[in-house]
Design a protein around this motif. Structure first.
Motif, mmCIF file in Angstrom:
data_model
loop_
_atom_site.group_PDB
_atom_site.id
_atom_site.type_symbol
_atom_site.label_atom_id
_atom_site.label_comp_id
_atom_site.label_asym_id
_atom_site.label_seq_id
_atom_site.Cartn_x
_atom_site.Cartn_y
_atom_site.Cartn_z
ATOM 1 N N LEU A 17 35.599 63.269 -65.919
ATOM 2 C CA LEU A 17 36.417 64.168 -65.093
ATOM 3 C C LEU A 17 37.445 64.906 -65.946
ATOM 4 N N GLU A 18 38.063 64.176 -66.858
ATOM 5 C CA GLU A 18 39.100 64.779 -67.707
ATOM 6 C C GLU A 18 38.535 65.890 -68.586
ATOM 7 N N LYS A 19 37.305 65.707 -69.055
ATOM 8 C CA LYS A 19 36.676 66.703 -69.924
ATOM 9 C C LYS A 19 35.979 67.816 -69.143
ATOM 10 N N ASN A 20 35.996 67.696 -67.812
ATOM 11 C CA ASN A 20 35.319 68.666 -66.947
ATOM 12 C C ASN A 20 33.823 68.756 -67.252
ATOM 13 N N SER A 21 33.244 67.647 -67.709
ATOM 14 C CA SER A 21 31.804 67.629 -67.942
ATOM 15 C C SER A 21 31.039 67.421 -66.638
ATOM 16 N N VAL A 22 31.755 67.034 -65.585
ATOM 17 C CA VAL A 22 31.201 66.980 -64.230
ATOM 18 C C VAL A 22 32.209 67.645 -63.300
ATOM 19 N N ASP A 23 31.747 68.029 -62.126
ATOM 20 C CA ASP A 23 32.643 68.656 -61.150
ATOM 21 C C ASP A 23 33.287 67.648 -60.213
ATOM 22 N N ALA A 24 32.595 66.532 -59.984
ATOM 23 C CA ALA A 24 33.089 65.506 -59.078
ATOM 24 C C ALA A 24 32.387 64.196 -59.388
ATOM 25 N N ALA A 25 32.858 63.125 -58.745
ATOM 26 C CA ALA A 25 32.259 61.822 -58.977
ATOM 27 C C ALA A 25 32.377 60.958 -57.728
ATOM 28 N N ALA A 26 31.319 60.196 -57.476
ATOM 29 C CA ALA A 26 31.344 59.180 -56.427
ATOM 30 C C ALA A 26 31.536 57.834 -57.103
ATOM 31 N N VAL A 27 32.548 57.098 -56.685
ATOM 32 C CA VAL A 27 32.933 55.848 -57.335
ATOM 33 C C VAL A 27 33.362 54.831 -56.287
ATOM 34 N N PRO A 28 33.456 53.546 -56.653
ATOM 35 C CA PRO A 28 33.998 52.559 -55.715
ATOM 36 C C PRO A 28 35.405 52.960 -55.289
ATOM 37 N N ALA A 29 35.830 52.481 -54.135
ATOM 38 C CA ALA A 29 37.111 52.891 -53.574
ATOM 39 C C ALA A 29 38.282 52.592 -54.502
ATOM 40 N N ASN A 30 38.238 51.477 -55.234
ATOM 41 C CA ASN A 30 39.371 51.171 -56.106
ATOM 42 C C ASN A 30 39.515 52.215 -57.210
ATOM 43 N N TYR A 31 38.393 52.682 -57.745
ATOM 44 C CA TYR A 31 38.449 53.752 -58.743
ATOM 45 C C TYR A 31 38.899 55.056 -58.103
ATOM 46 N N ALA A 32 38.399 55.351 -56.907
ATOM 47 C CA ALA A 32 38.766 56.598 -56.231
ATOM 48 C C ALA A 32 40.272 56.681 -56.014
ATOM 49 N N LEU A 33 40.869 55.586 -55.554
ATOM 50 C CA LEU A 33 42.310 55.573 -55.313
ATOM 51 C C LEU A 33 43.090 55.586 -56.619
ATOM 52 N N LEU A 34 42.559 54.909 -57.647
ATOM 53 C CA LEU A 34 43.205 54.930 -58.956
ATOM 54 C C LEU A 34 43.221 56.355 -59.512
ATOM 55 N N PHE A 35 42.090 57.050 -59.426
ATOM 56 C CA PHE A 35 42.002 58.418 -59.924
ATOM 57 C C PHE A 35 42.880 59.362 -59.108
ATOM 58 N N GLN A 36 42.938 59.127 -57.805
ATOM 59 C CA GLN A 36 43.803 59.963 -56.960
ATOM 60 C C GLN A 36 45.247 59.850 -57.421
ATOM 61 N N GLY A 37 45.664 58.634 -57.776
ATOM 62 C CA GLY A 37 47.026 58.440 -58.257
ATOM 63 C C GLY A 37 47.297 59.122 -59.580
ATOM 64 N N LYS A 38 46.230 59.503 -60.291
ATOM 65 C CA LYS A 38 46.369 60.200 -61.567
ATOM 66 C C LYS A 38 46.183 61.705 -61.424
ATOM 67 N N GLY A 39 46.094 62.162 -60.172
ATOM 68 C CA GLY A 39 46.030 63.599 -59.941
ATOM 69 C C GLY A 39 44.665 64.185 -59.680
ATOM 70 N N TYR A 40 43.639 63.334 -59.605
ATOM 71 C CA TYR A 40 42.298 63.837 -59.281
ATOM 72 C C TYR A 40 42.147 63.840 -57.760
ATOM 73 N N PRO A 41 41.923 64.983 -57.140
ATOM 74 C CA PRO A 41 41.871 65.055 -55.673
ATOM 75 C C PRO A 41 40.779 64.173 -55.074
ATOM 76 N N LEU A 42 41.141 63.467 -54.022
ATOM 77 C CA LEU A 42 40.205 62.619 -53.292
ATOM 78 C C LEU A 42 39.639 63.423 -52.128
ATOM 79 N N LEU A 43 38.326 63.639 -52.138
ATOM 80 C CA LEU A 43 37.702 64.432 -51.084
ATOM 81 C C LEU A 43 37.465 63.614 -49.824
ATOM 82 N N GLU A 44 37.076 62.352 -49.988
ATOM 83 C CA GLU A 44 36.880 61.499 -48.822
ATOM 84 C C GLU A 44 36.656 60.056 -49.249
ATOM 85 N N LEU A 45 36.821 59.160 -48.278
ATOM 86 C CA LEU A 45 36.485 57.744 -48.436
ATOM 87 C C LEU A 45 35.443 57.391 -47.384
#
Length: 331
Positions: free
Chosen positions: A187-215
């Protein structure tokens, strides 16, 4: 990506896996697995540390699991962890494991491909996942049409992603395999546009500024994942008592986890790189059933199986009820 391409990707992910991973597990003659007194139970699971997860892992960490399996003549336990379900499946194919507890999607696909396993319990239900995007990327899920999306292929997260895309009739440019542990770099390198991950990663990434589209838990609960604990048919034949022993162990371990919830959360925190506050948000008592099978858990499992059959990810359809091991009981 066409439905055929998606199917090939998921099928290859589930049936593939690194030979080096399976070589790390202790091999046995296929017919001898689980035979004799004081046999060694080889358990496979998913994780970054060589530890069992879920309540059975919690009691095993304090040497409490082995005594609970005495009725099945288990004399020792060996734990092998894998980065994802497809790698674990490869170990099962190679007769490197006797029992495995992992996500429902790879377990279902492997069974549909003829892998000789029998289902003995579900240790977790309602496993959550989410979709995040790069910083400054799309702001809604439907905007992922034609984009590159990362996920751990062959996992329950992959199944959730495919379900969400199908709901909105979205066709991504590509779905690429990236382990959840490596997703932030992608995500940081913009080598992908988005990612589907377990909820703990999704919330961790959201806290680092990566927008959460849905849970999934909020937006698509029918795509929540469950776990599947399976035993090989060879071990079931040699040690049929393992079914009741494991189920009773899971029940007792779940009771202890819920009775000592703060300690259970602390132990879960020690398994990964997530802050305790986030672990407490994503590990919840209602995810841990008090019985080996529940109506809600089996409904999710059957729904996942039907979806995988419809999308032709499961090679040959089968009955989940028939997959359940003899003596394992029903809801």
């Amino acid at each position: 990506m066409s439905p055929l391409s998606r199917r090939n990707l998921l099928s290859l992910a589930v049936l593939g896996g690194a030979a080096a991973v399976t070589a790390a597990c202790g091999g046995k003659d296929a017919d001898a697995a689980g035979s004799g007194e004081n046999w060694t139970l080889r358990i496979g699971t998913i994780g970054s540390k060589n530890q069992l997860t879920s309540p059975t892992g919690y009691v095993h960490a304090s040497n409490g699991l082995l005594p609970l399996l005495a009725s099945a003549k288990v004399g020792a336990i060996e734990v092998y962890t894998f980065p994802n379900g497809p790698d674990l499946n490869q170990a099962l194919v190679g007769n490197r494991l006797d029992l495995a507890s992992y996500g429902d999607t790879p377990a279902l696909i492997a069974r549909g491909a003829g892998q000789p396993t029998r289902l003995i319990s579900q240790a977790n239900v309602a496993n959550d996942a989410g979709i995040v995007t790069v910083k400054g990327g799309v702001s809604a899920l439907h905007e992922l049409d034609g984009k590159v999306i990362a996920t751990q292929t062959g996992s329950y997260i992959h199944r959730y992603l495919l379900g969400a895309l199908a709901d909105l009739k979205i066709t991504p440019k590509k779905i690429v395999h990236v382990y959840s542990t490596d997703t932030e770099a992608a995500l940081e390198k913009n080598s992908v546009d988005a990612a589907a991950v377990p909820a703990n990663y999704a919330l961790l990434f959201q806290g680092k500024g990566y927008p959460l589209l849905e849970l999934a838990s909020k937006d698509r609960p029918r795509y929540l994942g469950t776990s599947a604990t399976v035993v090989t048919e060879t071990v079931l034949k040699n040690q049929p008592a393992i079914v009741a022993a494991w189920q009773n162990a899971q029940i007792e371990a779940t009771r202890k986890a819920k009775a000592n919830w703060d300690d259970y959360i602390t132990w879960n925190t020690s398994l990964g790189a997530f802050p305790r506050e986030l672990v407490a948000r994503t590990v919840r008592p209602e995810q841990l059933p008090d019985t080996p099978f529940t109506e809600a858990g089996l409904t999710l499992l059957k729904g996942t199986k039907d979806f995988l059959v419809e999308q032709k990810f499961v090679k040959s359809d089968f009955s989940v009820d028939d997959w359940i091991a003899p003596g394992a009981g029903r809801v």
